[in-house]
Scaffold this motif. Structure first.
Motif, PDB file in Angstrom:
ATOM      1  N   ASN A   1       4.143 -37.163 -32.778  1.00  0.00           N
ATOM      2  CA  ASN A   1       4.597 -37.810 -31.521  1.00  0.00           C
ATOM      3  C   ASN A   1       3.414 -37.996 -30.712  1.00  0.00           C
ATOM      4  N   PRO A   2       3.044 -39.279 -30.198  1.00  0.00           N
ATOM      5  CA  PRO A   2       1.996 -39.359 -29.423  1.00  0.00           C
ATOM      6  C   PRO A   2       1.937 -38.751 -28.125  1.00  0.00           C
ATOM      7  N   ASN A   3       3.063 -38.239 -27.684  1.00  0.00           N
ATOM      8  CA  ASN A   3       3.188 -37.471 -26.500  1.00  0.00           C
ATOM      9  C   ASN A   3       3.198 -35.655 -26.813  1.00  0.00           C
ATOM     10  N   ALA A   4       2.742 -35.305 -28.223  1.00  0.00           N
ATOM     11  CA  ALA A   4       2.676 -33.959 -28.439  1.00  0.00           C
ATOM     12  C   ALA A   4       1.687 -33.283 -27.749  1.00  0.00           C
ATOM     13  N   LYS A   5       0.599 -34.117 -27.246  1.00  0.00           N
ATOM     14  CA  LYS A   5      -0.526 -33.800 -26.328  1.00  0.00           C
ATOM     15  C   LYS A   5      -0.006 -33.274 -24.963  1.00  0.00           C
ATOM     16  N   LEU A   6       1.219 -33.653 -24.823  1.00  0.00           N
ATOM     17  CA  LEU A   6       1.713 -33.120 -23.359  1.00  0.00           C
ATOM     18  C   LEU A   6       2.199 -31.642 -23.677  1.00  0.00           C
ATOM     19  N   ILE A   7       2.466 -30.983 -24.695  1.00  0.00           N
ATOM     20  CA  ILE A   7       2.994 -29.640 -25.047  1.00  0.00           C
ATOM     21  C   ILE A   7       1.783 -28.635 -24.645  1.00  0.00           C
ATOM     22  N   THR A   8       1.880 -27.793 -23.569  1.00  0.00           N
ATOM     23  CA  THR A   8       1.030 -26.967 -23.135  1.00  0.00           C
ATOM     24  C   THR A   8       1.343 -25.597 -22.960  1.00  0.00           C
ATOM     25  N   GLY A   9       0.730 -24.788 -22.838  1.00  0.00           N
ATOM     26  CA  GLY A   9       1.311 -23.147 -22.682  1.00  0.00           C
ATOM     27  C   GLY A   9       0.551 -22.124 -23.814  1.00  0.00           C
TER      28      GLY A   9
ATOM     29  N   TRP B   1      11.548 -35.346 -33.322  1.00  0.00           N
ATOM     30  CA  TRP B   1      10.603 -35.691 -32.212  1.00  0.00           C
ATOM     31  C   TRP B   1       9.106 -35.541 -32.471  1.00  0.00           C
ATOM     32  N   LEU B   2       9.001 -34.291 -32.855  1.00  0.00           N
ATOM     33  CA  LEU B   2       7.476 -34.132 -32.966  1.00  0.00           C
ATOM     34  C   LEU B   2       6.736 -34.689 -34.131  1.00  0.00           C
TER      35      LEU B   2
ATOM     36  N   GLU C   1      -5.720 -25.468 -26.571  1.00  0.00           N
ATOM     37  CA  GLU C   1      -7.193 -25.177 -26.868  1.00  0.00           C
ATOM     38  C   GLU C   1      -7.260 -25.201 -28.320  1.00  0.00           C
ATOM     39  N   ILE C   2      -6.182 -25.165 -29.187  1.00  0.00           N
ATOM     40  CA  ILE C   2      -6.526 -24.893 -30.466  1.00  0.00           C
ATOM     41  C   ILE C   2      -7.410 -25.852 -31.360  1.00  0.00           C
ATOM     42  N   GLU C   3      -8.480 -25.366 -31.721  1.00  0.00           N
ATOM     43  CA  GLU C   3      -9.460 -26.355 -32.446  1.00  0.00           C
ATOM     44  C   GLU C   3      -8.728 -27.045 -33.673  1.00  0.00           C
ATOM     45  N   ASN C   4      -8.336 -26.204 -34.518  1.00  0.00           N
ATOM     46  CA  ASN C   4      -7.747 -26.483 -35.953  1.00  0.00           C
ATOM     47  C   ASN C   4      -6.521 -27.527 -35.564  1.00  0.00           C
ATOM     48  N   PRO C   5      -6.641 -28.781 -36.004  1.00  0.00           N
ATOM     49  CA  PRO C   5      -5.607 -29.683 -35.977  1.00  0.00           C
ATOM     50  C   PRO C   5      -4.133 -29.141 -36.608  1.00  0.00           C
ATOM     51  N   LEU C   6      -4.263 -28.604 -37.760  1.00  0.00           N
ATOM     52  CA  LEU C   6      -3.189 -28.163 -38.471  1.00  0.00           C
ATOM     53  C   LEU C   6      -2.346 -26.961 -37.657  1.00  0.00           C
ATOM     54  N   THR C   7      -3.464 -25.876 -37.541  1.00  0.00           N
ATOM     55  CA  THR C   7      -2.817 -24.922 -36.680  1.00  0.00           C
ATOM     56  C   THR C   7      -2.074 -25.232 -35.290  1.00  0.00           C
ATOM     57  N   GLN C   8      -2.672 -26.415 -34.747  1.00  0.00           N
ATOM     58  CA  GLN C   8      -2.474 -26.636 -33.286  1.00  0.00           C
ATOM     59  C   GLN C   8      -1.047 -27.509 -33.769  1.00  0.00           C
ATOM     60  N   GLN C   9      -0.805 -28.450 -34.549  1.00  0.00           N
ATOM     61  CA  GLN C   9       0.414 -28.770 -34.987  1.00  0.00           C
ATOM     62  C   GLN C   9       1.626 -27.848 -35.266  1.00  0.00           C
ATOM     63  N   VAL C  10       1.281 -26.910 -36.012  1.00  0.00           N
ATOM     64  CA  VAL C  10       2.261 -25.739 -36.061  1.00  0.00           C
ATOM     65  C   VAL C  10       2.898 -24.900 -34.789  1.00  0.00           C
ATOM     66  N   ARG C  11       1.631 -24.552 -34.138  1.00  0.00           N
ATOM     67  CA  ARG C  11       1.909 -24.054 -32.911  1.00  0.00           C
ATOM     68  C   ARG C  11       2.716 -24.999 -31.904  1.00  0.00           C
ATOM     69  N   TYR C  12       2.494 -26.060 -31.823  1.00  0.00           N
ATOM     70  CA  TYR C  12       3.223 -27.317 -30.986  1.00  0.00           C
ATOM     71  C   TYR C  12       4.774 -26.972 -31.321  1.00  0.00           C
ATOM     72  N   LEU C  13       4.930 -26.780 -32.595  1.00  0.00           N
ATOM     73  CA  LEU C  13       6.366 -26.745 -33.307  1.00  0.00           C
ATOM     74  C   LEU C  13       6.886 -25.529 -32.886  1.00  0.00           C
TER      75      LEU C  13
END
Length: 121
Positions: A72-80, A43-44, A89-101
């Motif tokens: 996924n375009p809805n990944a931006k809905l992942i918060t916390g 999904w992600l 609030e994570i600025e680095n895109p890759l780090t943010q993607q890993v943290r989404y996962l």
């Protein structure tokens, strides 16, 4: 190089195959399945089970793993908060993607319903 840059580079160079068994153990320990984990990953990232297995076999880094992903375009809905960081609030895109996962795996392990994890309701 700042502490944050070092942290981001460390995450980028970490192999996905080294973290995947930890994700799997975490969710299975809490009564969830490998199939549910794969559903969350797909999904992600849009990465199919077959492609996921190839990437695991190739021991790719998180950087390479997410280069193969179509987020996924809805990944931006992942918060916390995960690992002490607010994912939104994570600025680095890759780090943010890993943290989404990481966040999705945590939600799965905590027993959250799959439709809520996949931001579909």
């Amino acid at each position: 190089m700042s502490k944050s840059d070092t942290h981001d580079q460390r995450i980028a160079k970490m192999t996905f195959a080294s973290v995947y068994p930890l994700y799997l153990a975490k969710v299975e320990k809490k009564g969830r399945t490998k199939e549910e984990l794969h559903q969350v990953i797909e999904w992600l990232t849009g990465i199919s089970n077959k492609k996921l297995q190839e990437l695991l076999n190739d021991s790719v880094t998180f950087e390479t793993f997410f280069q193969h992903a179509s987020l996924n375009p809805n990944a931006k809905l992942i918060t916390g908060v995960i690992c002490g960081y607010r994912v939104e609030e994570i600025e680095n895109p890759l780090t943010q993607q890993v943290r989404y996962l990481d966040k999705l795996v945590d939600e799965l392990a905590k027993g959250r319903k799959l439709d809520k994890i996949l931001r579909s309701s």
